[in-house]
Design an enzyme around this catalytic site. Structure first.
Site, PDB file in Angstrom:
ATOM      1  N   SER A  10      39.580  41.222  35.536  1.00  0.00           N
ATOM      2  CA  SER A  10      38.928  39.951  35.195  1.00  0.00           C
ATOM      3  C   SER A  10      37.473  39.916  35.643  1.00  0.00           C
ATOM      4  CB  SER A  10      39.702  38.792  35.832  1.00  0.00           C
ATOM      5  OG  SER A  10      39.737  38.962  37.232  1.00  0.00           O
ATOM      6  N   ILE A  12      33.371  41.316  34.573  1.00  0.00           N
ATOM      7  CA  ILE A  12      32.544  41.051  33.386  1.00  0.00           C
ATOM      8  C   ILE A  12      33.073  41.777  32.145  1.00  0.00           C
ATOM      9  CG2 ILE A  12      30.857  42.890  33.911  1.00  0.00           C
ATOM     10  CD1 ILE A  12      28.692  40.886  32.865  1.00  0.00           C
ATOM     11  N   LYS A  35      44.321  41.706  40.123  1.00  0.00           N
ATOM     12  CA  LYS A  35      45.239  42.039  41.216  1.00  0.00           C
ATOM     13  C   LYS A  35      45.243  40.997  42.338  1.00  0.00           C
ATOM     14  CE  LYS A  35      43.084  46.128  42.807  1.00  0.00           C
ATOM     15  NZ  LYS A  35      42.917  47.154  43.839  1.00  0.00           N
ATOM     16  N   THR A  43      31.964  42.389  40.017  1.00  0.00           N
ATOM     17  CA  THR A  43      31.018  41.559  39.271  1.00  0.00           C
ATOM     18  C   THR A  43      30.479  40.418  40.141  1.00  0.00           C
ATOM     19  OG1 THR A  43      32.162  42.079  37.214  1.00  0.00           O
ATOM     20  CG2 THR A  43      30.769  40.088  37.229  1.00  0.00           C
ATOM     21  N   GLY A  49      20.665  41.808  39.167  1.00  0.00           N
ATOM     22  CA  GLY A  49      20.653  41.185  37.855  1.00  0.00           C
ATOM     23  C   GLY A  49      21.046  42.097  36.714  1.00  0.00           C
ATOM     24  N   GLU A 115      13.300  46.877  39.536  1.00  0.00           N
ATOM     25  CA  GLU A 115      14.110  47.667  40.475  1.00  0.00           C
ATOM     26  C   GLU A 115      13.791  49.147  40.289  1.00  0.00           C
ATOM     27  OE1 GLU A 115      18.265  46.511  40.212  1.00  0.00           O
ATOM     28  OE2 GLU A 115      17.756  44.418  40.488  1.00  0.00           O
ATOM     29  N   ASP A 222      42.022  52.139  40.870  1.00  0.00           N
ATOM     30  CA  ASP A 222      43.379  52.133  40.285  1.00  0.00           C
ATOM     31  C   ASP A 222      43.344  52.579  38.818  1.00  0.00           C
ATOM     32  OD1 ASP A 222      43.802  50.919  42.706  1.00  0.00           O
ATOM     33  OD2 ASP A 222      44.430  48.983  41.913  1.00  0.00           O
ATOM     34  N   HIS A 243      24.073  53.223  47.149  1.00  0.00           N
ATOM     35  CA  HIS A 243      22.948  52.284  47.118  1.00  0.00           C
ATOM     36  C   HIS A 243      22.108  52.540  48.362  1.00  0.00           C
ATOM     37  CE1 HIS A 243      20.504  48.728  46.873  1.00  0.00           C
ATOM     38  NE2 HIS A 243      21.047  48.438  45.697  1.00  0.00           N
ATOM     39  N   ARG A 290      17.592  55.580  42.375  1.00  0.00           N
ATOM     40  CA  ARG A 290      18.427  55.479  43.573  1.00  0.00           C
ATOM     41  C   ARG A 290      18.823  56.795  44.212  1.00  0.00           C
ATOM     42  NH1 ARG A 290      22.364  50.650  41.892  1.00  0.00           N
ATOM     43  NH2 ARG A 290      20.652  49.200  42.022  1.00  0.00           N
ATOM     44  N   HIS A 351      28.441  52.836  46.224  1.00  0.00           N
ATOM     45  CA  HIS A 351      28.144  51.613  45.489  1.00  0.00           C
ATOM     46  C   HIS A 351      28.737  51.596  44.081  1.00  0.00           C
ATOM     47  CE1 HIS A 351      25.758  48.104  44.396  1.00  0.00           C
ATOM     48  NE2 HIS A 351      25.182  48.751  43.409  1.00  0.00           N
ATOM     49  N   ARG A 386      23.041  56.266  37.561  1.00  0.00           N
ATOM     50  CA  ARG A 386      22.832  55.023  36.806  1.00  0.00           C
ATOM     51  C   ARG A 386      21.504  54.371  37.156  1.00  0.00           C
ATOM     52  NH1 ARG A 386      24.098  49.407  38.000  1.00  0.00           N
ATOM     53  NH2 ARG A 386      24.842  50.107  40.021  1.00  0.00           N
ATOM     54  N   LEU A 392      26.007  45.866  34.461  1.00  0.00           N
ATOM     55  CA  LEU A 392      26.473  44.601  33.863  1.00  0.00           C
ATOM     56  C   LEU A 392      26.184  44.639  32.365  1.00  0.00           C
ATOM     57  CD1 LEU A 392      25.135  42.217  36.667  1.00  0.00           C
ATOM     58  CD2 LEU A 392      27.525  42.821  36.270  1.00  0.00           C
TER      59      LEU A 392
HETATM   60  P1  FAD Z   1      35.031  44.437  38.263  1.00  0.00           P
HETATM   61  O1  FAD Z   1      34.086  43.338  38.159  1.00  0.00           O
HETATM   62  O2  FAD Z   1      35.068  45.180  39.543  1.00  0.00           O
HETATM   63  O3  FAD Z   1      36.494  43.870  37.980  1.00  0.00           O
HETATM   64  C1  FAD Z   1      37.629  44.698  38.193  1.00  0.00           C
HETATM   65  C2  FAD Z   1      38.862  43.892  37.909  1.00  0.00           C
HETATM   66  O4  FAD Z   1      39.972  44.782  37.798  1.00  0.00           O
HETATM   67  C3  FAD Z   1      39.231  42.882  38.976  1.00  0.00           C
HETATM   68  O5  FAD Z   1      39.672  41.703  38.353  1.00  0.00           O
HETATM   69  C4  FAD Z   1      40.435  43.517  39.683  1.00  0.00           C
HETATM   70  O6  FAD Z   1      41.363  42.612  40.225  1.00  0.00           O
HETATM   71  C5  FAD Z   1      41.054  44.257  38.516  1.00  0.00           C
HETATM   72  N1  FAD Z   1      41.939  45.341  38.924  1.00  0.00           N
HETATM   73  C6  FAD Z   1      41.611  46.502  39.517  1.00  0.00           C
HETATM   74  N2  FAD Z   1      42.717  47.230  39.745  1.00  0.00           N
HETATM   75  C7  FAD Z   1      43.761  46.497  39.306  1.00  0.00           C
HETATM   76  C8  FAD Z   1      45.165  46.661  39.305  1.00  0.00           C
HETATM   77  N3  FAD Z   1      45.753  47.771  39.822  1.00  0.00           N
HETATM   78  N4  FAD Z   1      45.935  45.686  38.792  1.00  0.00           N
HETATM   79  C9  FAD Z   1      45.388  44.551  38.296  1.00  0.00           C
HETATM   80  N5  FAD Z   1      44.077  44.331  38.277  1.00  0.00           N
HETATM   81  C10 FAD Z   1      43.273  45.283  38.783  1.00  0.00           C
HETATM   82  N6  FAD Z   1      25.345  46.010  38.545  1.00  0.00           N
HETATM   83  C11 FAD Z   1      24.294  45.542  37.832  1.00  0.00           C
HETATM   84  O7  FAD Z   1      24.154  45.845  36.648  1.00  0.00           O
HETATM   85  N7  FAD Z   1      23.401  44.696  38.438  1.00  0.00           N
HETATM   86  C12 FAD Z   1      23.504  44.316  39.739  1.00  0.00           C
HETATM   87  O8  FAD Z   1      22.715  43.556  40.228  1.00  0.00           O
HETATM   88  C13 FAD Z   1      24.586  44.836  40.502  1.00  0.00           C
HETATM   89  N8  FAD Z   1      24.714  44.522  41.819  1.00  0.00           N
HETATM   90  C14 FAD Z   1      25.826  44.940  42.483  1.00  0.00           C
HETATM   91  C15 FAD Z   1      26.007  44.542  43.807  1.00  0.00           C
HETATM   92  C16 FAD Z   1      27.168  44.870  44.487  1.00  0.00           C
HETATM   93  C17 FAD Z   1      27.352  44.437  45.915  1.00  0.00           C
HETATM   94  C18 FAD Z   1      28.165  45.649  43.834  1.00  0.00           C
HETATM   95  C19 FAD Z   1      29.429  46.008  44.545  1.00  0.00           C
HETATM   96  C20 FAD Z   1      27.978  46.083  42.528  1.00  0.00           C
HETATM   97  C21 FAD Z   1      26.805  45.730  41.845  1.00  0.00           C
HETATM   98  N9  FAD Z   1      26.606  46.136  40.542  1.00  0.00           N
HETATM   99  C22 FAD Z   1      25.516  45.663  39.840  1.00  0.00           C
HETATM  100  C23 FAD Z   1      27.636  46.880  39.813  1.00  0.00           C
HETATM  101  C24 FAD Z   1      28.441  45.904  38.947  1.00  0.00           C
HETATM  102  O9  FAD Z   1      28.592  44.693  39.644  1.00  0.00           O
HETATM  103  C25 FAD Z   1      29.811  46.443  38.603  1.00  0.00           C
HETATM  104  O10 FAD Z   1      29.710  47.765  38.156  1.00  0.00           O
HETATM  105  C26 FAD Z   1      30.438  45.614  37.507  1.00  0.00           C
HETATM  106  O11 FAD Z   1      30.446  44.257  37.885  1.00  0.00           O
HETATM  107  C27 FAD Z   1      31.847  46.080  37.221  1.00  0.00           C
HETATM  108  O12 FAD Z   1      32.457  45.170  36.349  1.00  0.00           O
HETATM  109  P2  FAD Z   1      33.910  45.474  35.796  1.00  0.00           P
HETATM  110  O13 FAD Z   1      34.272  44.359  34.900  1.00  0.00           O
HETATM  111  O14 FAD Z   1      33.962  46.844  35.256  1.00  0.00           O
HETATM  112  O15 FAD Z   1      34.841  45.500  37.105  1.00  0.00           O
HETATM  113  C1  SIN Z   2      20.991  45.680  43.461  1.00  0.00           C
HETATM  114  O1  SIN Z   2      20.836  44.472  43.319  1.00  0.00           O
HETATM  115  O2  SIN Z   2      20.239  46.381  44.132  1.00  0.00           O
HETATM  116  C2  SIN Z   2      22.137  46.319  42.775  1.00  0.00           C
HETATM  117  C3  SIN Z   2      21.784  46.533  41.376  1.00  0.00           C
HETATM  118  C4  SIN Z   2      22.732  47.490  40.735  1.00  0.00           C
HETATM  119  O3  SIN Z   2      23.655  47.994  41.348  1.00  0.00           O
HETATM  120  O4  SIN Z   2      22.510  47.760  39.542  1.00  0.00           O
END
Ligand code: FAD
Ligand code: SIN
Length: 531
Positions: A10, A12, A35, A43, A49, A115, A222, A243, A290, A351, A386, A392
């Site tokens: 759940s 992005i 989970k 996310t 951003g 960035e 997972d 990071h 990075r 990261h 990356r 995002l």
């Molecule tokens: P996630 O948002 O991680 O969602 C994963 C989902 O899968 C969750 O709902 C979880 O519960 C579910 N899930 C996982 N395993 C299971 C399971 N076994 N059973 C059921 N559900 C499960 N990226 C950018 O582009 N810009 C940024 O500024 C940026 N800043 C960041 C800052 C931080 C601190 C971090 C950690 C990351 C950042 N990133 C950034 C990276 C970016 O946030 C992530 O790569 C992105 O949000 C991943 O989205 P997603 O939907 O793939 O997974």
């Molecule tokens: C950050 O805000 O520095 C993280 C950005 C990213 O992971 O893309």
């Protein structure tokens, strides 16, 4: 349980896809699983951003494409980069239409951050909590669709394929098909069988494989582990992005991020002696990509024998800092750091996973009826490293692609039959949690010490031997014990650790995020490591 469409995750990627599918197929049921709770995702923690070409007067698709290719160090798929960059602004407009708000300047234009690795200012942001705002807007939009059902505290254990119908499935089986999943309801402690016609894997990253990470505890790889067990294709797992600037706070996990946007606004990295050091390493100084900045910090820490370097923000006006980075300001203040007077101690932390489940340009994996998007996927966008804030963006673009890929035809199939319930025969409740918690600590220690920013053949070999042992012990425990999220996450992280080390051993060169002192040069062969 039966559902036309199943979405695992759940964040992005998962929520964007669920909303689009609900609109496109109003008579189909869409079930989205998470989970823990819906917004506990990587996310939510995104700070800097979303990158996108927004200001045509200064920026262009060509520049964003070039920056992404340069950061990716030769391994990006150029067609995918072009597609993501060119479709990006449309997807950003879409999330704005869901109610997501980005900061504007006094003239009402979007205020664009910069960035590492970006040649222009092109990062849309919401203060220093962009992810929280995006997740909020997405969940709010999703709630409008009656055909989307959210199941929280539903831990997916495994993908269901022909293997569960009793057929032999190997890596060379041509038509491995996903029929749904087994999931543990962590409220009832029962394992449920959920059948689906289309499944999107959007299970996020695996930062928890390392001792120091910016990722929340849900990020346990997972998705990658379950596809690997189902004999699907995984690629480029050796490219783990560290990071450069997580707040150095011993004993605190996950690490609090100090967004790269702080360096974009003028923050300067300094070593123990207070010297700005980045110019020794790259002409782009503090805003180099990075991989370069993280390696430079690692080198400075080793030279000085320290566990951190400093980020100097003392030249910022306090008002400006508080305006753009209120959460970072408060966090620093809470541990006695006044950013206008003191340097912020920072160190690199695991990261982001640039590799993952291999997909094509439509988000299709090597397993039929299984799509993947977001951090779990390896789409070809990131290559060996990356570009900041492209994640995002990629998740939104590929959620859209995956939705385009699904047609009415995909629903003209019957749900699979002949599937056994989850087999608990011979298992008992776990007797000693320490067997799980200690193994997890060992794994994280091994990965951080031997498979970090700088690698060698000897370190990788050591890591593999120790992971083999942890694997053997954990498999015995798994066979004898009732499943729990803790045990399954440990097992998945061991698989992810294995895949990272295996990928690193195969890659006999240094490129992007993978740096092995035994092979300090780039090879002439451009290759993805597929496991
Ligand atoms: P996630 O948002 O991680 O969602 C994963 C989902 O899968 C969750 O709902 C979880 O519960 C579910 N899930 C996982 N395993 C299971 C399971 N076994 N059973 C059921 N559900 C499960 N990226 C950018 O582009 N810009 C940024 O500024 C940026 N800043 C960041 C800052 C931080 C601190 C971090 C950690 C990351 C950042 N990133 C950034 C990276 C970016 O946030 C992530 O790569 C992105 O949000 C991943 O989205 P997603 O939907 O793939 O997974
Ligand atoms: C950050 O805000 O520095 C993280 C950005 C990213 O992971 O893309």
């Amino acid at each position: 349980m039966k559902t036309d469409v199943l979405v695992i995750g759940s964040g992005i990627a998962g929520v964007s896809f669920a909303i689009k599918m609900a609109k496109k197929f109003p008579d189909k049921t869409i079930t989205i699983l998470t989970k823990t709770v819906a917004d506990e995702t990587n996310t939510k923690y995104a700070q800097g951003g979303v990158a996108g070409v927004w200001d045509a007067a200064t920026d262009s698709f060509e520049k964003h494409i070039e920056d992404t290719l340069v950061a990716g160090d030769g391994l990006c798929n150029t067609a995918i980069v072009k597609m993501v960059v060119e479709e990006g602004p449309e997807r950003i407009r879409e999330i704005i239409s869901y109610g997501a708000s980005f900061d504007t300047d006094t003239d009402g234009n979007y205020s664009l951050g910069k960035e590492g690795g970006h040649s222009e200012s092109r990062i849309l942001h919401h203060k220093d909590v962009t992810g929280k705002e995006l997740e909020r807007a997405l969940l709010h939009e999703m709630a409008k669709y009656a055909n989307i059902h959210l199941l929280h505290h539903c831990f997916v254990l495994d993908l269901i394929t022909q293997h569960h119908q009793g057929y032999l499935v190997t890596k060379s089986t041509p038509d491995i098909t996903c029929f749904g999943i087994y999931a543990l309801n962590t409220h009832t402690n029962k394992v449920e069988t959920i059948l689906s016609k289309i499944t999107l894997l959007a299970a996020g990253g695996c930062g928890q494989a390392y001792r120091t990470t910016t990722n929340p505890t849900i990020a346990t790889g997972d998705g990658v582990a379950m596809v690997y067990r189902a004999k699907g294709r995984i690629e480029n797992m050796e490219f783990i992005q560290f990071h450069p600037t997580a707040l150095y706070e011993p004993g605190v996990s996950p690490s609090f991020l100090i967004t790269e946007a702080v360096r974009g606004d003028g923050g300067i990295l300094r070593n123990k002696a207070g010297e700005a050091f980045m110019e020794k390493y790259d002409a782009r100084k503090d805003l180099a990509p990075r991989d370069i900045v993280a390696r430079a910090i690692d080198s400075e820490m080793k030279i000085a024998g320290t566990e951190f370097v400093y980020l100097d923000c003392t030249l910022f006006s306090v008002e400006k800092f508080v305006h753009h980075f209120p959460t970072i300001y408060e966090k620093c203040k809470s541990i006695g750091i006044d950013v206008s007077k003191h340097y912020i101690p920072v160190a690199p932390a695991a990261h982001y996973s640039c590799g993952g489940v291999k997909t094509n340009e439509n988000g299709q994996t090597s397993i039929l009826h299984l799509l993947a998007a977001g951090e779990v996927a390896s789409t070809g966008l990131h290559g060996a490293n990356r570009l900041a804030s492209n994640s995002l963006l990629e998740a939104m673009v590929f959620a859209h692609k995956c939705c385009d890929t699904v047609s009415e035809q995909d629903f003209v199939i019957d749900f699979a039959t002949g599937l056994p319930d989850w087999d608990t025969a011979g298992t008992t409740d776990p007797k000693e949690m320490i067997l799980i918690t200690q193994s997890l600590k060992e794994l994280q220690q091994i990965m951080s010490d031997y498979v970090g920013i700088v690698r060698t053949d000897v370190r990788l070999e050591r890591a593999m031997k120790r992971i083999d042992l942890l694997h053997a012990e954990t498999e015995l425990l798994y066979q004898a014990t009732k499943v729990s999220p803790q045990l399954c996450e440990l097992r998945n992280l061991i698989t992810v650790g294995y895949l990272i080390v295996k990928g690193a051993q195969f890659r006999q060169e240094s490129r992007g995020l993978h740096y092995n002192t035994d092979y300090p040069q780039k090879s002439n062969l451009l290759q993805n490591i597929i496991l």
